[in-house]
Design a protein around this motif. Structure first.
Motif, PDB file in Angstrom:
ATOM      1  N   THR A 163     -10.616  40.227   9.221  1.00 32.17           N
ATOM      2  CA  THR A 163     -12.038  40.544   9.299  1.00 32.17           C
ATOM      3  C   THR A 163     -12.296  41.780  10.156  1.00 32.17           C
ATOM      4  O   THR A 163     -11.461  42.202  10.953  1.00 32.17           O
ATOM      5  N   SER A 164     -13.505  42.322   9.983  1.00 34.22           N
ATOM      6  CA  SER A 164     -13.922  43.466  10.787  1.00 34.22           C
ATOM      7  C   SER A 164     -15.425  43.434  10.963  1.00 34.22           C
ATOM      8  O   SER A 164     -16.153  42.771  10.206  1.00 34.22           O
ATOM      9  N   VAL A 165     -15.861  44.155  11.963  1.00 31.75           N
ATOM     10  CA  VAL A 165     -17.287  44.377  12.199  1.00 31.75           C
ATOM     11  C   VAL A 165     -17.510  45.878  12.282  1.00 31.75           C
ATOM     12  O   VAL A 165     -16.718  46.602  12.888  1.00 31.75           O
ATOM     13  N   CYS A 166     -18.568  46.348  11.631  1.00 34.00           N
ATOM     14  CA  CYS A 166     -18.965  47.749  11.699  1.00 34.00           C
ATOM     15  C   CYS A 166     -17.816  48.647  11.208  1.00 34.00           C
ATOM     16  O   CYS A 166     -17.162  48.358  10.211  1.00 34.00           O
ATOM     17  N   THR A 167     -17.538  49.723  11.918  1.00 38.72           N
ATOM     18  CA  THR A 167     -16.521  50.672  11.465  1.00 38.72           C
ATOM     19  C   THR A 167     -15.094  50.187  11.716  1.00 38.72           C
ATOM     20  O   THR A 167     -14.140  50.880  11.369  1.00 38.72           O
ATOM     21  N   GLY A 168     -14.945  48.997  12.264  1.00 34.25           N
ATOM     22  CA  GLY A 168     -13.626  48.392  12.328  1.00 34.25           C
ATOM     23  C   GLY A 168     -13.009  48.244  10.944  1.00 34.25           C
ATOM     24  O   GLY A 168     -11.790  48.117  10.807  1.00 34.25           O
ATOM     25  N   ALA A 169     -13.853  48.283   9.910  1.00 31.30           N
ATOM     26  CA  ALA A 169     -13.352  48.228   8.534  1.00 31.30           C
ATOM     27  C   ALA A 169     -12.334  49.330   8.253  1.00 31.30           C
ATOM     28  O   ALA A 169     -11.387  49.135   7.480  1.00 31.30           O
ATOM     29  N   PHE A 170     -12.505  50.480   8.885  1.00 33.30           N
ATOM     30  CA  PHE A 170     -11.593  51.594   8.600  1.00 33.30           C
ATOM     31  C   PHE A 170     -10.210  51.375   9.230  1.00 33.30           C
ATOM     32  O   PHE A 170      -9.212  51.896   8.730  1.00 33.30           O
ATOM     33  N   ILE A 171     -10.157  50.604  10.302  1.00 31.67           N
ATOM     34  CA  ILE A 171      -8.853  50.233  10.851  1.00 31.67           C
ATOM     35  C   ILE A 171      -8.155  49.283   9.887  1.00 31.67           C
ATOM     36  O   ILE A 171      -6.962  49.432   9.605  1.00 31.67           O
ATOM     37  N   LEU A 172      -8.895  48.318   9.338  1.00 30.69           N
ATOM     38  CA  LEU A 172      -8.321  47.475   8.295  1.00 30.69           C
ATOM     39  C   LEU A 172      -7.873  48.323   7.118  1.00 30.69           C
ATOM     40  O   LEU A 172      -6.803  48.094   6.534  1.00 30.69           O
ATOM     41  N   GLY A 173      -8.697  49.319   6.774  1.00 35.60           N
ATOM     42  CA  GLY A 173      -8.373  50.158   5.633  1.00 35.60           C
ATOM     43  C   GLY A 173      -7.097  50.942   5.815  1.00 35.60           C
ATOM     44  O   GLY A 173      -6.252  51.003   4.910  1.00 35.60           O
ATOM     45  N   VAL A 174      -6.925  51.543   6.997  1.00 31.96           N
ATOM     46  CA  VAL A 174      -5.713  52.317   7.258  1.00 31.96           C
ATOM     47  C   VAL A 174      -4.491  51.393   7.309  1.00 31.96           C
ATOM     48  O   VAL A 174      -3.384  51.799   6.959  1.00 31.96           O
ATOM     49  N   ALA A 175      -4.707  50.142   7.687  1.00 33.23           N
ATOM     50  CA  ALA A 175      -3.621  49.161   7.677  1.00 33.23           C
ATOM     51  C   ALA A 175      -3.308  48.663   6.270  1.00 33.23           C
ATOM     52  O   ALA A 175      -2.396  47.853   6.087  1.00 33.23           O
ATOM     53  N   GLY A 176      -4.055  49.133   5.277  1.00 31.62           N
ATOM     54  CA  GLY A 176      -3.794  48.775   3.887  1.00 31.62           C
ATOM     55  C   GLY A 176      -4.459  47.509   3.413  1.00 31.62           C
ATOM     56  O   GLY A 176      -4.192  47.044   2.298  1.00 31.62           O
ATOM     57  N   VAL A 177      -5.373  46.949   4.220  1.00 29.84           N
ATOM     58  CA  VAL A 177      -5.959  45.652   3.907  1.00 29.84           C
ATOM     59  C   VAL A 177      -7.076  45.736   2.860  1.00 29.84           C
ATOM     60  O   VAL A 177      -7.316  44.775   2.123  1.00 29.84           O
ATOM     61  N   LEU A 178      -7.755  46.868   2.761  1.00 28.39           N
ATOM     62  CA  LEU A 178      -8.956  46.949   1.928  1.00 28.39           C
ATOM     63  C   LEU A 178      -8.724  47.519   0.539  1.00 28.39           C
ATOM     64  O   LEU A 178      -9.677  47.647  -0.232  1.00 28.39           O
ATOM     65  N   LYS A 179      -7.514  47.836   0.195  1.00 24.64           N
ATOM     66  CA  LYS A 179      -7.254  48.407  -1.125  1.00 24.64           C
ATOM     67  C   LYS A 179      -7.675  47.435  -2.225  1.00 24.64           C
ATOM     68  O   LYS A 179      -7.229  46.296  -2.265  1.00 24.64           O
ATOM     69  N   GLY A 180      -8.570  47.908  -3.097  1.00 28.74           N
ATOM     70  CA  GLY A 180      -9.045  47.089  -4.197  1.00 28.74           C
ATOM     71  C   GLY A 180     -10.045  46.024  -3.804  1.00 28.74           C
ATOM     72  O   GLY A 180     -10.399  45.163  -4.626  1.00 28.74           O
ATOM     73  N   ARG A 181     -10.550  46.065  -2.580  1.00 31.23           N
ATOM     74  CA  ARG A 181     -11.481  45.047  -2.086  1.00 31.23           C
ATOM     75  C   ARG A 181     -12.920  45.562  -2.055  1.00 31.23           C
ATOM     76  O   ARG A 181     -13.167  46.758  -1.907  1.00 31.23           O
ATOM     77  N   ARG A 182     -13.844  44.634  -2.150  1.00 30.18           N
ATOM     78  CA  ARG A 182     -15.238  44.921  -1.828  1.00 30.18           C
ATOM     79  C   ARG A 182     -15.392  44.795  -0.310  1.00 30.18           C
ATOM     80  O   ARG A 182     -14.796  43.902   0.296  1.00 30.18           O
ATOM     81  N   ALA A 183     -16.162  45.680   0.289  1.00 26.44           N
ATOM     82  CA  ALA A 183     -16.286  45.659   1.746  1.00 26.44           C
ATOM     83  C   ALA A 183     -17.596  46.313   2.171  1.00 26.44           C
ATOM     84  O   ALA A 183     -18.255  46.993   1.383  1.00 26.44           O
ATOM     85  N   THR A 184     -17.933  46.093   3.426  1.00 30.85           N
ATOM     86  CA  THR A 184     -19.086  46.775   4.000  1.00 30.85           C
ATOM     87  C   THR A 184     -18.708  47.303   5.382  1.00 30.85           C
ATOM     88  O   THR A 184     -17.658  46.985   5.933  1.00 30.85           O
ATOM     89  N   THR A 185     -19.594  48.118   5.926  1.00 33.59           N
ATOM     90  CA  THR A 185     -19.415  48.705   7.247  1.00 33.59           C
ATOM     91  C   THR A 185     -20.776  49.216   7.696  1.00 33.59           C
ATOM     92  O   THR A 185     -21.794  48.954   7.035  1.00 33.59           O
ATOM     93  N   HIS A 186     -20.840  49.923   8.791  1.00 34.22           N
ATOM     94  CA  HIS A 186     -22.100  50.527   9.239  1.00 34.22           C
ATOM     95  C   HIS A 186     -22.634  51.455   8.146  1.00 34.22           C
ATOM     96  O   HIS A 186     -21.879  52.205   7.528  1.00 34.22           O
ATOM     97  N   TRP A 187     -23.942  51.392   7.935  1.00 39.19           N
ATOM     98  CA  TRP A 187     -24.543  52.137   6.818  1.00 39.19           C
ATOM     99  C   TRP A 187     -24.221  53.627   6.854  1.00 39.19           C
ATOM    100  O   TRP A 187     -24.102  54.274   5.807  1.00 39.19           O
ATOM    101  N   ALA A 188     -24.067  54.203   8.047  1.00 39.30           N
ATOM    102  CA  ALA A 188     -23.853  55.644   8.148  1.00 39.30           C
ATOM    103  C   ALA A 188     -22.459  56.062   7.679  1.00 39.30           C
ATOM    104  O   ALA A 188     -22.205  57.260   7.477  1.00 39.30           O
ATOM    105  N   PHE A 189     -21.557  55.094   7.504  1.00 42.47           N
ATOM    106  CA  PHE A 189     -20.176  55.408   7.135  1.00 42.47           C
ATOM    107  C   PHE A 189     -19.760  54.764   5.819  1.00 42.47           C
ATOM    108  O   PHE A 189     -18.615  54.891   5.399  1.00 42.47           O
ATOM    109  N   ALA A 190     -20.694  54.060   5.175  1.00 46.40           N
ATOM    110  CA  ALA A 190     -20.346  53.271   3.995  1.00 46.40           C
ATOM    111  C   ALA A 190     -19.772  54.121   2.865  1.00 46.40           C
ATOM    112  O   ALA A 190     -18.892  53.666   2.127  1.00 46.40           O
TER     113      ALA A 190
END
Length: 229
Positions: A101-128
């Protein structure tokens, strides 16, 4: 006796403390949970508002986590996505965790770790709009669940995320009890918490001001990390 449900928050310098402390306050009340605050060392970690946070474990001493949560933070995330130890720890824990899981722009740390490939996700609106750089599809919601990956939007949405996880693990009554206990009954004085409702020009002003440099730094960092995805 059942083993504890291990919840781990991955923290790093210049994180946004409410991304972390909002869901921490909720999830620490989950029956049977053991909460761990994990960082590169046990030295206090400065948040982006000056509040120091004290880890309970390092990357090497952390137990296997049932739920790993990564908060965000403007400059903090820029630095974290370039930090091999942080990314490798998240990748390693994500491989076996029940929830990632992630909150806000923590999603991009998950992303760089390869977790979000092919996933639906959200983050802070300014970075979506940057989520496709890590292989994710943006879904406009405060909390998005795709399989065992749960992402929350900006900052305060971490509380909603925490309550959603409690409801899934322990039932709605427990989640409602926690919500009442922390008196989470939002009634903000202004209806400006999302760009869809904020006055005209407010969001564009933030994008060109507070978030302008951060967006450029995120894009550059994510492009550097692209070969790892």
């Amino acid at each position: 006796m059942s083993p504890p449900f291990n919840i781990g928050f991955v923290i790093f310098p210049d994180l946004t403390q409410l991304d972390f402390t909002g869901p921490l306050q909720v999830l620490s009340r989950l029956p049977g949970a053991a909460v761990h605050i994990v960082a590169k060392s046990t030295a206090p970690v400065p948040s982006d508002c000056g509040l120091g946070l004290v880890p309970t474990h390092t990357f090497t001493s952390s137990p296997a986590l049932d739920l790993v949560c990564v908060p965000g933070g403007n400059q903090g995330v820029v630095d974290a996505i370039d930090d091999r130890e942080t990314i490798e720890f998240v990748r390693r824990q994500a491989a076996t965790a029940r929830y990632v899981t992630s909150v806000c722009t923590g999603a991009f740390i998950l992303g760089v770790a390869g977790v979000l490939k092919g996933r639906r996700a959200t983050t802070h609106w300014a970075f979506a709009d940057l989520l496709p750089l890590v292989g994710a599809t943006h879904e406009k919601a405060r909390v998005v669940k795709d399989g065992n990956v749960i992402t929350a939007g900006g900052v305060t949405s971490g509380i909603d995320f925490g309550l959603s996880v409690v409801a899934e693990l322990a039932g709605e009554t427990v989640a409602r009890t926690i919500q009442l206990g922390i008196e989470y009954d939002p009634a903000p004085p202004f209806d400006s918490g999302h760009p869809d409702r904020a006055p005209a020009g407010l969001a564009s002003g933030l994008l060109s001001g507070r978030y302008g440099d951060s967006r450029s730094a995120y894009r550059a960092g994510l492009e550097r990390a692209a070969h790892k995805l």
